[in-house]
Design a protein around this motif. Structure first.
Motif, mmCIF file in Angstrom:
data_model
loop_
_atom_site.group_PDB
_atom_site.id
_atom_site.type_symbol
_atom_site.label_atom_id
_atom_site.label_comp_id
_atom_site.label_asym_id
_atom_site.label_seq_id
_atom_site.Cartn_x
_atom_site.Cartn_y
_atom_site.Cartn_z
ATOM 1 N N GLN A 157 0.830 -1.284 0.007
ATOM 2 C CA GLN A 157 0.140 -0.196 -0.111
ATOM 3 C C GLN A 157 0.744 1.208 0.095
ATOM 4 O O GLN A 157 0.719 2.364 -0.778
ATOM 5 C CB GLN A 157 -0.898 0.077 1.183
ATOM 6 N N TRP A 158 1.962 1.254 0.795
ATOM 7 C CA TRP A 158 2.740 2.455 0.818
ATOM 8 C C TRP A 158 3.409 2.826 -0.550
ATOM 9 O O TRP A 158 3.619 3.692 -0.942
ATOM 10 C CB TRP A 158 3.718 2.324 1.965
ATOM 11 N N THR A 189 1.393 9.551 -5.645
ATOM 12 C CA THR A 189 1.761 10.978 -4.794
ATOM 13 C C THR A 189 2.754 11.605 -5.991
ATOM 14 O O THR A 189 2.608 13.026 -6.245
ATOM 15 C CB THR A 189 2.209 11.038 -3.580
ATOM 16 N N ALA A 194 1.182 4.063 -2.856
ATOM 17 C CA ALA A 194 0.639 5.684 -2.256
ATOM 18 C C ALA A 194 1.849 6.573 -2.536
ATOM 19 O O ALA A 194 1.552 7.516 -3.045
ATOM 20 C CB ALA A 194 0.487 5.774 -0.730
ATOM 21 N N ASP A 195 2.920 6.143 -2.418
ATOM 22 C CA ASP A 195 4.135 7.108 -2.973
ATOM 23 C C ASP A 195 4.333 7.373 -4.444
ATOM 24 O O ASP A 195 4.462 8.393 -5.042
ATOM 25 C CB ASP A 195 5.358 6.352 -2.350
#
Lengths: 381, 249, 325
Positions: free
Chosen positions: A282-283, A290, A286-287
């Motif tokens: 997930q991270w 963004t 997300a990165d």
């Protein structure tokens, strides 16, 4: 600048996305494998206005702005980075200088067939001894009666092997260094024009990267683009626009990789659940999202400045390209990681995205050059 | 020839819809809306007819202000002008839509109405046939090929087991099926031109229409999920399972 | 207050889809506490009516009148509307075949009635009958009520078992048809049917479908061989129809045929939403696809990750061997 796409831009995006998914995506892996670009795509894209998005319709283009150009290059690159750069190099590096510096006759004769996709264009700038340092160009052009005679070698020329016309930067006065450079429109069928070598590359393999050799290459006198001695200025302004194209390509590559990673993460089961349930994945996603948004905003800002007629947007174009190419590298690397072993084999396209991303840090000015451009603007006076 | 083409705005059919928790509809947040795919075949057919033998194509979209985007997309495919019938927040099912389309037809008196065979959200496949009935016109649904002759159309229709050929007097209502043509992509210049084309905004009252719903959706629910399957490693294992486990061979 | 089922004929034969539709009519009639009649129009209807008389209907009405001898939506809808008005039927239904889909909305338009397409079930609610039907490519089941005195509907044949003979004997009578053949604005010209030895897609116990992965006509041939080895019907994904590799009426999906065979074998089909909508009610689904992440595996009971050009020939061999033994 408006963050939302208007009706026209939305339609441009939808059309480009559909074309990319339906017509380009099915060919992408094959074109990469065989290192051959399918020229029928150029014709198809020409009919849709993609080969000259920001060139007015009267010259065969799409009659849109640079924001739309950026959108089209992103959409194409999201499925095939090679197609993205074919369009970008053709539009930014060949159509754009002819449009901005060419005479009406030159536009009619060269820009119309280029922008409508009847032929492909390229820019001959880089030489064995002159990459980043454009002032060191050794190719010469000498006026002989009614003709310019060109001699020299250009390397790493995107679209070089398939172009019907090249904008070539050559020295008309060696003693004046970069002030002695001039630009020329050189048709590929001019006597003495030779495609000497095709490069074998790590990525963007479907797009041609060639060495062009000019041996007493003769072109009509009227093929001088702009004024004698304007070559450096033309090259630099052209590269500013080109960087918007490459930044858009990088955003597209990154987005394409992210979309693949998201789809895979939702499907791939480990420990009895999709890996998208794991925070480690997930991270990463997300990165990616963004950074891709940030890169796109930088790119759109540079495009907006060009559309608004800002004289100088070198810094913004450089920032966009520097950041977006970095994002492309990170996003594709993480996408491969999300795929694990499957990301490393050619059954899945992410390994291609990973290979394709690297060039965005190199061509049309390396990341180091972009930093140079940016810092120069910061430290001026 | 004047051709009317109704177009519908639908959620992207390639993305699975999410239902609202209370079952009153689908989540529209973040959903990309497109021209109903079958309507693109209808537009393409109409535009080809006028490209070949003159005339004009006008579109009709019924909904809210957001339908202008749908209409611009249709205009970029070559239609000449459009009606946007704004329902002011009301919502109509197929028969109500047919009421409104009939009113537009009476204003414009087109020679032909071409629609997509069904919209891929509600999957009703009703409005065209209802429109034809209301107007007392002939219909040719699920067209594979349309040939216009003097005052009539000869239509090959897709039916179970092959094709059926039917002759209809004009004006008629035709619905487009998948093989009718290959819709074009909107070119960038066409998108620019579409921006300047006329979109006439009207209400049902302006048209003299009194649409009404004759059916109502009470609510939506998720279909029962299919139970998870298994991967087999080889053809041998597959056949074994089909014979001994599923017992279907 | 009875209800009416419009049966379907083609070239003198009652079409199979009529039989599941009879079951639907029976269920709906029971729910309403009434009986159902059957209307059969077209050449051979009189003989066809005999076939339908012991399926539980009260009356079987038929007509071979000139105006309705061949199917056109115009004539058949007019004839049916006249009959509904005369007899006072409160609901009219037909199978959701290409004919039913063509006819029923026109009839609803003539009767100013509300309509439900592709009904898969009925239940009693506070406001009368609630019809269940799929929407959004089968990703939602809608509960729909009709607000007009007459209800029109098509029913999905895969949702109802075929009616079998033995439930009493209906009164068979000729239906009054007063449609003026000369006044019609439409004319049937001819059928151009595909001749096939294979079973019909919507009726087959086994369906083998070809997707984009079959690539070309050679690939299609391979899938046909598998279908023939299994005695199966042949289906296709939209991509294959789009490519012109197989005809439109073999398309399985939201906008094509809805099938529910005992066994469905998807070869080289990725499993787009709109395709899955047409086959997810199959009892057993097999998917053969070289892309391990293809969404088809989400609905498959048995998934084989393999190149179909390798797996299908092997499968054909196995099936033939099994059949021989």
């Amino acid at each position: 600048m408006n963050f939302e796409l208007d009706d026209v831009q939305t339609l441009v995006r939808d059309t480009a996305r559909r074309f990319a998914q339906e017509e380009v995506a099915p060919l992408a892996a094959e074109m990469d494998k065989t290192a051959t670009f399918r020229m029928e795509l150029v014709k198809q894209m020409g009919e849709l206005g993609f080969m000259g998005v920001a060139i007015p319709e009267q010259y065969g283009g799409g009659g849109m702005d640079y924001r739309c150009y950026s959108i089209v290059v992103e959409e194409l690159s999201a499925v095939c980075a090679s197609t993205g750069v074919v369009v970008s190099a053709h539009s930014s590096l060949c159509c754009d200088p002819i449009y901005r510096f060419g005479t009406e006759e030159q536009k009619k004769k060269y820009l119309v067939p280029l922008a409508s996709g009847q032929m492909l264009g390229c820019l001959g700038l880089t030489e064995p001894q002159a990459g980043t340092d454009a002032g060191a160009v050794r190719t010469t052009a000498v006026l002989d009666g009614d003709e310019w005679v060109l001699n020299g070698t250009k390397i790493f020329i995107t679209n070089g092997g398939q172009a019907g016309v090249a904008v070539v930067i050559a020295s008309t006065d060696r003693s004046a260094k970069h002030r002695g450079l001039s630009a020329f429109i050189v048709p590929a069928d001019a006597p003495g024009y030779k495609v000497a070598k095709e490069e074998h590359k790590l990525g963007i393999r479907a797009s041609s990267t060639a060495e062009l050799v000019f041996e007493d290459c003769r072109i009509p006198k009227e093929n001088l683009l702009g004024q004698p001695g304007e070559g450096f200025k033309i090259a630099m302004q052209t590269l500013d626009g080109g960087r918007i194209g490459i930044a858009s390509q990088a955003v597209g590559i990154a987005r394409g990789a992210m979309e693949q990673a998201i789809a895979y993460a939702k499907e791939r089961q480990q420990f009895g659940q999709p890996i998208a349930n794991f925070q480690a994945i997930q991270w990463k996603l997300a990165d990616m999202a963004t950074e891709i948004d940030a890169a796109r905003l930088l790119t759109w800002r540079a495009a907006w400045m060009k559309d608004q007629g800002f004289k100088n947007y070198s810094r913004e174009a450089a920032m966009a390209k520097l950041f977006a190419s970095d994002v492309a590298m990170k996003a594709t690397r993480e996408a491969v990681q999300v795929f694990g072993g499957y990301g490393y084999i050619d059954e899945y396209p992410v390994e291609r995205y990973y290979r394709d991303a690297k060039i965005t840090e190199i061509y049309e000015g390396t990341s180091e050059v972009q930093r140079m451009v940016i810092s120069r603007a910061l430290l001026r006076d | 020839m004047k051709i009317m083409v109704p177009v519908r705005r639908v959620p992207n059919p390639d993305v699975k819809v999410r239902l609202k928790k209370d079952g009153t509809g689908i989540e529209t947040e973040g959903v990309n809306f497109l021209v109903n795919p079958f309507d693109e075949y209808a537009i393409e057919e109409a535009v080809r007819i006028t490209e070949k033998s003159g005339g004009e194509v006008f579109l009709v979209s019924i909904g809210g202000p957001e339908n202008e985007e749908t209409l611009r997309a249709g205009l970029a495919l070559g239609a000449h002008r459009a009606y946007l019938v704004d329902l002011g927040g009301e919502c109509y099912e197929s028969s109500g839509i047919a009421d409104i389309l009939a009113a537009v037809f009476k204003q414009e008196n087109p020679d032909l109405v071409i629609l997509g065979k069904q919209s891929v959200d509600t999957d009703n496949n009703q409005a065209a046939q209802m429109l034809a009935a209301k107007l007392g016109l002939a219909q040719a649904c699920f067209a594979y090929k349309v040939e216009l002759q003097d005052g009539k159309a000869v239509v090959q229709r897709e039916i179970d087991g092959g094709l059926e050929v039917k002759e209809v007097e004009l004006p008629a209502v035709i619905t487009a099926d998948l093989r009718l043509n290959q819709p074009r992509y909107a070119s960038l210049p066409a998108i620019m031109k579409a921006k300047k084309k006329e979109v006439k905004k009207v209400t049902p009252a302006d048209l003299g229409a009194e649409p009404k719903n004759r059916a109502r959706v009470l609510g939506l629910s998720e279909p029962p999920p299919r139970k998870a399957g298994q991967k087999v490693a080889s053809v041998d294992e597959l056949v074994d399972k089909l014979v001994n486990e599923a017992k279907v061979l | 207050m009875a209800i009416l089922l419009i049966a379907e004929m083609r070239e003198g034969e009652v079409r199979h889809a009529t039989f599941p539709a009879v079951t639907a009519a029976k269920q709906l009639a029971e729910l309403l506490g009434t009986e159902f009649d059957i209307l059969l129009l077209g050449k051979g209807a009189q003989a066809g009516a005999e076939r339908l008389k012991d399926l539980g209907a009260a009356n079987v009405l038929w007509s071979e009148a000139e105006a309705v001898a061949e199917y056109t939506a115009e004539a058949h809808a007019q004839a049916a509307a006249d009959l509904v008005n005369e007899k006072g039927y409160t609901a009219v239904l037909a199978a959701a075949t290409t004919t039913g889909k063509d006819l029923m909305p026109r009839l609803a338009g003539l009767l100013d009635a509300g309509m439900v397409s592709d009904a898969i079930g009925f239940e009693k609610g506070d406001e009368g009958i609630v019809y269940l039907r799929p929407m959004y490519a089968g990703n939602a089941i809608a509960r729909v009520v009709i607000d007009t005195p007459i209800h029109c509907l098509t029913v999905r044949e895969t949702a109802f078992d075929a009616a079998t003979p033995g439930a009493g004997s209906a009164a068979v009578a000729e239906a009054p048809v007063n449609v003026d053949a000369g006044g019609l604005k439409a004319k049937f010209v001819e059928y151009q049917l595909t001749k096939s030895e294979r079973p019909e897609l919507t009726e087959a116990k086994v369906v083998v479908s070809a997707g984009r992965g079959v690539k070309d006509a050679e690939g299609v041939k391979l899938i046909e061989q598998l279908a023939d080895a299994l005695g199966a019907a042949l289906g296709a994904s939209r991509a294959v129809v789009d490519e012109g590799l197989l005809p439109n009426d073999l398309q399985v999906g939201q906008t094509g045929k809805i099938v529910a065979p005992d066994l469905y074998i998807a070869c080289g089909i990725s499993g787009a939403i709109q395709h899955v909508a047409g086959m997810k009610d199959a009892k057993v689904i097999v998917a053969i696809n070289k892309d391990e992440e293809a969404p088809i595996f989400e609905v498959a009971d048995y998934g084989l990750v393999d190149d179909l050009f390798k797996a299908v020939p092997k499968l054909i061999e196995k099936v033939q061997a099994a059949r021989a033994s």
